[in-house]
Design a protein around this motif. Structure first.
Motif, PDB file in Angstrom:
ATOM      1  N   ALA A 178     -16.749   7.219   4.081  1.00 42.48           N
ATOM      2  CA  ALA A 178     -15.396   7.052   4.604  1.00 42.48           C
ATOM      3  C   ALA A 178     -14.956   5.621   4.316  1.00 42.48           C
ATOM      4  O   ALA A 178     -15.724   4.680   4.497  1.00 42.48           O
ATOM      5  CB  ALA A 178     -15.352   7.322   6.104  1.00 42.48           C
ATOM      6  N   HIS A 179     -13.722   5.472   3.862  1.00 44.71           N
ATOM      7  CA  HIS A 179     -13.226   4.146   3.499  1.00 44.71           C
ATOM      8  C   HIS A 179     -11.809   3.976   4.024  1.00 44.71           C
ATOM      9  O   HIS A 179     -10.924   4.793   3.716  1.00 44.71           O
ATOM     10  CB  HIS A 179     -13.235   3.980   1.975  1.00 44.71           C
ATOM     11  N   ARG A 180     -11.612   2.941   4.816  1.00 40.42           N
ATOM     12  CA  ARG A 180     -10.293   2.721   5.422  1.00 40.42           C
ATOM     13  C   ARG A 180      -9.400   1.955   4.464  1.00 40.42           C
ATOM     14  O   ARG A 180      -9.718   0.841   4.038  1.00 40.42           O
ATOM     15  CB  ARG A 180     -10.422   1.970   6.739  1.00 40.42           C
ATOM     16  N   LEU A 181      -8.243   2.551   4.126  1.00 43.56           N
ATOM     17  CA  LEU A 181      -7.226   1.928   3.307  1.00 43.56           C
ATOM     18  C   LEU A 181      -6.075   1.476   4.219  1.00 43.56           C
ATOM     19  O   LEU A 181      -6.081   1.775   5.412  1.00 43.56           O
ATOM     20  CB  LEU A 181      -6.740   2.917   2.250  1.00 43.56           C
ATOM     21  N   PRO A 182      -5.089   0.761   3.698  1.00 40.16           N
ATOM     22  CA  PRO A 182      -4.022   0.247   4.579  1.00 40.16           C
ATOM     23  C   PRO A 182      -3.318   1.318   5.397  1.00 40.16           C
ATOM     24  O   PRO A 182      -2.943   1.073   6.544  1.00 40.16           O
ATOM     25  CB  PRO A 182      -3.070  -0.422   3.588  1.00 40.16           C
ATOM     26  N   ASN A 183      -3.116   2.531   4.824  1.00 34.76           N
ATOM     27  CA  ASN A 183      -2.325   3.542   5.525  1.00 34.76           C
ATOM     28  C   ASN A 183      -3.150   4.651   6.171  1.00 34.76           C
ATOM     29  O   ASN A 183      -2.656   5.330   7.075  1.00 34.76           O
ATOM     30  CB  ASN A 183      -1.311   4.174   4.555  1.00 34.76           C
ATOM     31  N   ASN A 184      -4.368   4.859   5.710  1.00 32.44           N
ATOM     32  CA  ASN A 184      -5.194   5.924   6.260  1.00 32.44           C
ATOM     33  C   ASN A 184      -6.643   5.716   5.837  1.00 32.44           C
ATOM     34  O   ASN A 184      -6.950   4.781   5.082  1.00 32.44           O
ATOM     35  CB  ASN A 184      -4.689   7.305   5.816  1.00 32.44           C
TER      36      ASN A 184
END
Length: 307
Positions: A178-184
């Protein structure tokens, strides 16, 4: 009373040459415009990093872009945050010449991951460079920053490759992240051969909802099956081979029953429950497969025609 300015003979010609050079440099610099762009600035390690490159011919005449000796007509310059150059994996790549008409724009989508070793975590500075052999001049884009980081491991398993498959007898490490990006937050699948240093894929599968853990199963061939929740009522199913090829992508809704992965009487992995979403247009393609990294560098760039 007028004040005259006097230059020694040598100084006069030096100043004149400087003015002419500056003017010429300005005109030459306006002949080709190079721009690059990325969809985002944050990427997971080994994920495809797609650079959109545009080259515009402003010379007022048709221009041929071609290699000359060891000078490639197109390349990237990539540096780490501390100024170290990142060389291409294959510095001897060959590029076919391209004709670009006056006022035309050439567009390329180029995957940097198989071309450059971007495996270190941190920030990279990237710019595109075009060489025009006819005038022996380089043109470059502005510099953009991108960051390579790592996701959070949700599941990991080392499996063997069946003898009947390419690479039979070797091992692959299958990792779900799982990788958190700016929007989701996005779900990723990575398949690699750690012993031989090969990464077969780092696919971005879709949204990850932390309150609904994805299901992952391996079939008899060790193909990977993943079912993930991407919204309150939608589930996305992905079937990926050990070589990183995306074999299936299907959408299900859970309005009546929640879908789940099950093993049938023949040992095959199937989606039980839920309702498969059928496209309104039968000829419409299935959910798009994510881009792949691949084992080897790919040609740079492809042969798309000017716009």
């Amino acid at each position: 009373m007028r004040t005259a300015l006097f230059f020694p003979r040598g100084a006069f010609w030096a100043v004149l040459l400087l003015v002419m050079t500056v003017g010429l440099a300005h005109r030459v610099a306006a002949q080709v415009r190079v721009d690059i762009g990325f969809k985002r600035a944050l990427y997971i390690r080994y994920e495809p990093v797609i650079a959109m490159v545009t080259i515009r011919n402003l010379s007022g005449r048709e221009m041929e872009l071609r290699d000359e000796g060891n000078r490639k007509w197109f390349s990237f310059q990539i540096e780490t945050a501390d100024g170290r150059l990142v060389p291409p994996r294959n510095p001897d790549y060959q590029l076919a010449p391209v004709q670009v008409g006056a006022g035309q724009t050439l567009t390329r989508a180029i995957n940097l991951t198989p071309l450059y070793p971007l495996g270190e975590y941190g920030i990279y500075r990237v710019k595109g460079i075009v060489y025009v052999a006819d005038i022996n001049q380089y043109f470059s884009s502005s510099i953009l920053n991108l960051e390579i980081t790592e996701g959070r491991i949700l599941w990991q398993q080392t499996v063997g490759v069946p003898e009947t498959d390419t690479g039979g007898g070797t091992q692959r490490v299958v990792t779900l992240l799982a990788h958190r990006l700016p929007n989701n937050t996005q779900l990723y699948l990575r398949i690699e051969d750690e012993e031989h240093g090969r990464v077969f894929c780092t696919h971005q599968l879709g949204k990850f909802l932390s309150f609904r853990q994805p299901e992952i199963e391996l079939d008899a061939s060790n193909d990977v099956h993943i079912l993930q929740s991407i919204s309150a009522v939608e589930y996305l199913y992905s079937h990926v081979s050990l070589s990183g090829e995306v074999l299936e992508r299907k959408l299900y809704d859970s309005l009546k029953t929640k879908p789940s992965l099950r093993r049938d009487t023949n040992g095959n992995i199937v989606v039980a429950g839920g309702i498969e979403q059928k496209p309104r247009d039968p000829s419409a393609p299935p959910p798009e497969a994510p881009p792949s990294v691949g084992e080897r560098p790919v040609p740079l760039p492809d042969t798309a025609q000017p716009e």
